[in-house]
Scaffold this motif. Structure first.
Motif, PDB file in Angstrom:
ATOM      1  N   ILE A 176     -29.514   8.273  17.671  1.00  0.00           N
ATOM      2  CA  ILE A 176     -30.721   8.841  16.927  1.00  0.00           C
ATOM      3  C   ILE A 176     -30.677   8.330  15.616  1.00  0.00           C
ATOM      4  CG2 ILE A 176     -31.961  10.899  16.218  1.00  0.00           C
ATOM      5  CD1 ILE A 176     -30.476  12.464  18.238  1.00  0.00           C
ATOM      6  N   TRP A 210     -31.282   5.813  23.529  1.00  0.00           N
ATOM      7  CA  TRP A 210     -31.389   6.059  22.057  1.00  0.00           C
ATOM      8  C   TRP A 210     -32.827   6.430  21.635  1.00  0.00           C
ATOM      9  CZ3 TRP A 210     -35.166   2.675  19.936  1.00  0.00           C
ATOM     10  CH2 TRP A 210     -35.267   1.881  20.682  1.00  0.00           C
ATOM     11  N   THR A 211     -33.126   6.797  20.556  1.00  0.00           N
ATOM     12  CA  THR A 211     -34.240   7.073  19.980  1.00  0.00           C
ATOM     13  C   THR A 211     -34.395   7.107  18.347  1.00  0.00           C
ATOM     14  OG1 THR A 211     -36.386   8.757  20.134  1.00  0.00           O
ATOM     15  CG2 THR A 211     -34.149   9.735  19.656  1.00  0.00           C
ATOM     16  N   ASN A 265     -36.472  12.910  25.233  1.00  0.00           N
ATOM     17  CA  ASN A 265     -35.167  12.304  25.426  1.00  0.00           C
ATOM     18  C   ASN A 265     -34.261  13.000  26.241  1.00  0.00           C
ATOM     19  OD1 ASN A 265     -35.639   9.770  23.181  1.00  0.00           O
ATOM     20  ND2 ASN A 265     -36.245  11.904  22.568  1.00  0.00           N
TER      21      ASN A 265
END
Ligand code: SF4
Ligand code: SF4
Length: 205
Positions: free
Chosen positions: A24, A58-59, A77
């Motif tokens: 993240i 991922w974000t 997510n």
């Protein structure tokens, strides 16, 4: 803006015992400082894969320190639920905010101080959040945050041509003197500063 820097990759890897990791990033300070925005998250993903980890996904959250709805983060997510641990590329407040919802959360950054922007220039290490602001006595240049030794009552005498003897950054006390001279406030240098009351940093004091 909160100033943080990336930990050494080998330290991140040493901490991460789990296999399946979700990364993240943070779209605010960490993005602006190039330590936790999309390019850095992608670089981290590559590095972790090379080191044998599985990346669940991922974000980059718009702001890791301010999460209105974890449910919404999860719905956008879903891979977070399948991961064994989260690696958060934000300041410590972002890590703390995410830790309220998730079990295993690792910080990828070290958080150092408060900074800011002026004419689009990043100003690093402007404030150490001491809880008792006396920066006006120093012409707006905080020696706690900017002098390498945190000296409150004048310079150490080690500066060479305006550079700090410890790491060649500009000597904060040299800058304080020049600023106070310009303001016609050199008398502020005569104020004796007692040792700080660190209890003031405690919440509610
Ligand atoms: S004195 Fe320095 S460290 Fe303390 S609050 Fe003011 S700017 Fe921040
Ligand atoms: S040289 Fe200046 S900035 Fe460096 S420790 Fe001494 S007084 Fe502080």
């Amino acid at each position: 803006m909160i100033i943080s820097r990336q930990k050494k990759f080998r330290e991140i890897l040493r901490n991460l015992k789990e296999q399946n990791i979700f990364i993240i990033g943070c779209g605010k300070c960490a993005t602006r400082l190039h330590v936790g925005g999309e390019p850095e998250v992608l670089e981290m993903e590559k590095g972790l894969k090379r080191a044998g980890k599985t990346i669940a996904g991922w974000t980059v959250l718009s702001s890791a320190c301010s999460i209105p709805s974890w449910k919404e983060v999860l719905s956008q997510n879903p891979a977070i639920r399948e991961s064994d641990a989260l690696l958060v590329m934000s300041c410590g407040t972002g890590v703390a905010a995410i830790s309220r919802f998730a079990d295993i959360v690792y910080p990828a950054l070290d958080t150092e101080s408060l900074g800011g922007f002026s004419s689009d220039e990043i100003m690093e290490e402007q404030c150490n959040m001491c809880g008792e602001c006396t920066v006006w006595m120093y012409g707006g240049i905080c020696p706690i945050a900017q002098c390498a030794k945190g000296l409150l009552n004048g310079p150490c005498g080690g500066a060479v041509e305006g550079k700090c003897e410890l790491d060649e950054r500009p000597c904060a006390w040299d800058a304080i003197y020049e600023k106070l001279k310009k303001l016609g406030k050199l008398e502020y240098l005569e104020i004796i500063h007692e040792p700080r009351n660190h209890a003031k940093k405690l919440r509610g004091k």
